[in-house]
Design a protein around this motif. Structure first.
Motif, mmCIF file in Angstrom:
data_model
loop_
_atom_site.group_PDB
_atom_site.id
_atom_site.type_symbol
_atom_site.label_atom_id
_atom_site.label_comp_id
_atom_site.label_asym_id
_atom_site.label_seq_id
_atom_site.Cartn_x
_atom_site.Cartn_y
_atom_site.Cartn_z
ATOM 1 N N LEU A 15 0.833 -1.209 0.000
ATOM 2 C CA LEU A 15 0.000 0.000 0.000
ATOM 3 C C LEU A 15 0.863 1.254 0.000
ATOM 4 C CD1 LEU A 15 -2.814 -1.061 2.486
ATOM 5 C CD2 LEU A 15 -3.034 -0.698 0.020
ATOM 6 N N ALA A 16 1.937 1.246 0.804
ATOM 7 C CA ALA A 16 2.801 2.425 0.871
ATOM 8 C C ALA A 16 3.548 2.637 -0.446
ATOM 9 C CB ALA A 16 3.793 2.277 2.024
ATOM 10 N N GLU A 17 4.139 1.573 -0.993
ATOM 11 C CA GLU A 17 4.939 1.765 -2.202
ATOM 12 C C GLU A 17 4.080 2.025 -3.428
ATOM 13 O OE1 GLU A 17 8.669 0.031 -4.731
ATOM 14 O OE2 GLU A 17 7.422 -1.425 -3.675
ATOM 15 N N ILE A 18 3.070 1.211 -3.626
ATOM 16 C CA ILE A 18 2.219 1.389 -4.809
ATOM 17 C C ILE A 18 1.435 2.690 -4.692
ATOM 18 C CG2 ILE A 18 0.319 0.410 -6.147
ATOM 19 C CD1 ILE A 18 1.382 -2.390 -5.056
ATOM 20 N N GLY A 19 0.905 2.963 -3.507
ATOM 21 C CA GLY A 19 0.194 4.222 -3.304
ATOM 22 C C GLY A 19 1.095 5.418 -3.492
ATOM 23 N N GLY A 20 2.328 5.330 -2.999
ATOM 24 C CA GLY A 20 3.279 6.429 -3.175
ATOM 25 C C GLY A 20 3.621 6.661 -4.633
ATOM 26 N N ALA A 21 3.875 5.581 -5.341
ATOM 27 C CA ALA A 21 4.180 5.713 -6.773
ATOM 28 C C ALA A 21 2.985 6.289 -7.521
ATOM 29 C CB ALA A 21 4.581 4.361 -7.353
ATOM 30 N N TRP A 22 1.777 5.859 -7.151
ATOM 31 C CA TRP A 22 0.562 6.370 -7.794
ATOM 32 C C TRP A 22 0.402 7.866 -7.531
ATOM 33 C CZ3 TRP A 22 -4.112 8.465 -6.117
ATOM 34 C CH2 TRP A 22 -5.130 8.513 -7.084
ATOM 35 N N LEU A 23 0.684 8.294 -6.301
ATOM 36 C CA LEU A 23 0.577 9.715 -5.983
ATOM 37 C C LEU A 23 1.575 10.546 -6.793
ATOM 38 C CD1 LEU A 23 0.112 9.462 -2.126
ATOM 39 C CD2 LEU A 23 -1.545 10.436 -3.741
ATOM 40 N N VAL A 24 2.802 10.057 -6.922
ATOM 41 C CA VAL A 24 3.789 10.763 -7.743
ATOM 42 C C VAL A 24 3.303 10.804 -9.192
ATOM 43 C CG1 VAL A 24 6.145 10.693 -8.650
ATOM 44 C CG2 VAL A 24 5.735 10.268 -6.215
ATOM 45 N N TRP A 25 2.811 9.687 -9.687
ATOM 46 C CA TRP A 25 2.268 9.616 -11.057
ATOM 47 C C TRP A 25 1.174 10.660 -11.244
ATOM 48 C CZ3 TRP A 25 3.058 5.996 -15.158
ATOM 49 C CH2 TRP A 25 2.106 6.036 -16.180
ATOM 50 N N GLN A 26 0.266 10.728 -10.288
ATOM 51 C CA GLN A 26 -0.826 11.691 -10.378
ATOM 52 C C GLN A 26 -0.301 13.127 -10.358
ATOM 53 O OE1 GLN A 26 -4.234 10.977 -10.841
ATOM 54 N NE2 GLN A 26 -3.314 8.990 -11.254
ATOM 55 N N GLY A 27 0.662 13.380 -9.488
ATOM 56 C CA GLY A 27 1.221 14.719 -9.392
ATOM 57 C C GLY A 27 1.922 15.157 -10.662
ATOM 58 N N VAL A 28 2.657 14.245 -11.290
ATOM 59 C CA VAL A 28 3.441 14.595 -12.477
ATOM 60 C C VAL A 28 2.627 14.410 -13.751
ATOM 61 C CG1 VAL A 28 5.489 14.020 -13.844
ATOM 62 C CG2 VAL A 28 5.625 14.055 -11.343
ATOM 63 N N HIS A 31 -0.826 16.185 -13.642
ATOM 64 C CA HIS A 31 -0.678 17.610 -13.300
ATOM 65 C C HIS A 31 -1.466 18.012 -12.055
ATOM 66 C CE1 HIS A 31 1.272 17.841 -17.178
ATOM 67 N NE2 HIS A 31 0.204 17.284 -17.722
ATOM 68 N N ARG A 32 -1.410 17.164 -11.037
ATOM 69 C CA ARG A 32 -2.127 17.481 -9.798
ATOM 70 C C ARG A 32 -1.278 18.289 -8.825
ATOM 71 N NH1 ARG A 32 -6.150 12.425 -8.948
ATOM 72 N NH2 ARG A 32 -7.469 13.007 -10.705
ATOM 73 N N GLY A 33 0.005 18.388 -9.086
ATOM 74 C CA GLY A 33 0.818 19.319 -8.320
ATOM 75 C C GLY A 33 1.772 18.715 -7.318
ATOM 76 N N VAL A 34 2.498 19.628 -6.710
ATOM 77 C CA VAL A 34 3.602 19.266 -5.834
ATOM 78 C C VAL A 34 3.132 18.611 -4.532
ATOM 79 C CG1 VAL A 34 3.817 21.511 -4.680
ATOM 80 C CG2 VAL A 34 5.839 20.082 -5.030
ATOM 81 N N LEU A 35 1.955 18.915 -4.050
ATOM 82 C CA LEU A 35 1.455 18.268 -2.831
ATOM 83 C C LEU A 35 1.253 16.771 -3.048
ATOM 84 C CD1 LEU A 35 -1.007 20.927 -1.373
ATOM 85 C CD2 LEU A 35 1.309 20.358 -0.622
ATOM 86 N N TRP A 36 0.743 16.402 -4.204
ATOM 87 C CA TRP A 36 0.571 14.979 -4.531
ATOM 88 C C TRP A 36 1.930 14.296 -4.607
ATOM 89 C CZ3 TRP A 36 -4.016 12.187 -6.078
ATOM 90 C CH2 TRP A 36 -5.199 12.913 -5.885
ATOM 91 N N ILE A 37 2.875 14.975 -5.245
ATOM 92 C CA ILE A 37 4.219 14.407 -5.368
ATOM 93 C C ILE A 37 4.843 14.255 -3.981
ATOM 94 C CG2 ILE A 37 6.546 14.831 -6.251
ATOM 95 C CD1 ILE A 37 5.132 16.366 -8.610
ATOM 96 N N GLY A 38 4.728 15.271 -3.157
ATOM 97 C CA GLY A 38 5.280 15.206 -1.804
ATOM 98 C C GLY A 38 4.667 14.089 -0.976
ATOM 99 N N ALA A 39 3.359 13.933 -1.077
ATOM 100 C CA ALA A 39 2.694 12.843 -0.358
ATOM 101 C C ALA A 39 3.200 11.494 -0.862
ATOM 102 C CB ALA A 39 1.175 12.945 -0.524
ATOM 103 N N GLY A 40 3.414 11.407 -2.160
ATOM 104 C CA GLY A 40 3.941 10.174 -2.730
ATOM 105 C C GLY A 40 5.337 9.857 -2.233
#
Length: 109
Positions: A15-28, A31-40
């Motif tokens: 959950l942590a790794e896949i969710g983190g990668a997904w959040l970075v994917w969403q951020g980049v 184009h959901r932004g730096v908060l998504w990337i940071g959470a990832g």
């Protein structure tokens, strides 16, 4: 009890790794932004700590087995979060990976 703890930690790590990668994917990519990337990035860091809680002391064994959990977990994440529909080969591949996890981690030594 040790097997149940180990399996639970693998699920939490996934959950942590896949969710983190997904959040970075969403951020980049979405184009959901730096908060998504940071959470990832934070979630990916948490994955690293969760792996250290496994009862087996061998890093290589833990990471190799987790690879199989990651494969199956990624397909499940895609189904639940992104509407991905695996085919029979995806299911078969995930099953083979999980059998590998069971052999690597839980075979009698």
């Amino acid at each position: 009890m040790t097997v149940l703890r180990s399996v639970s930690l693998f699920v939490l790590a996934a959950l942590a790794e896949i969710g983190g990668a997904w959040l970075v994917w969403q951020g980049v990519r979405e184009h959901r932004g730096v908060l998504w990337i940071g959470a990832g990035v934070l979630a990916l860091g948490a994955y690293g700590f969760v792996a250290t809680l496994q009862p087996d002391p061998h890093f290589g064994r833990i990471l190799a087995a987790y690879g199989g959990v990651f494969v199956a977990g990624s397909l499940a994440w895609g189904m639940v979060v992104d509407g991905f529909r695996p085919d029979r080969w995806d299911y078969l591949g995930a099953a083979v990976c999980l059998v590998g996890v069971a052999i690597i981690m839980y075979a009698p030594r």
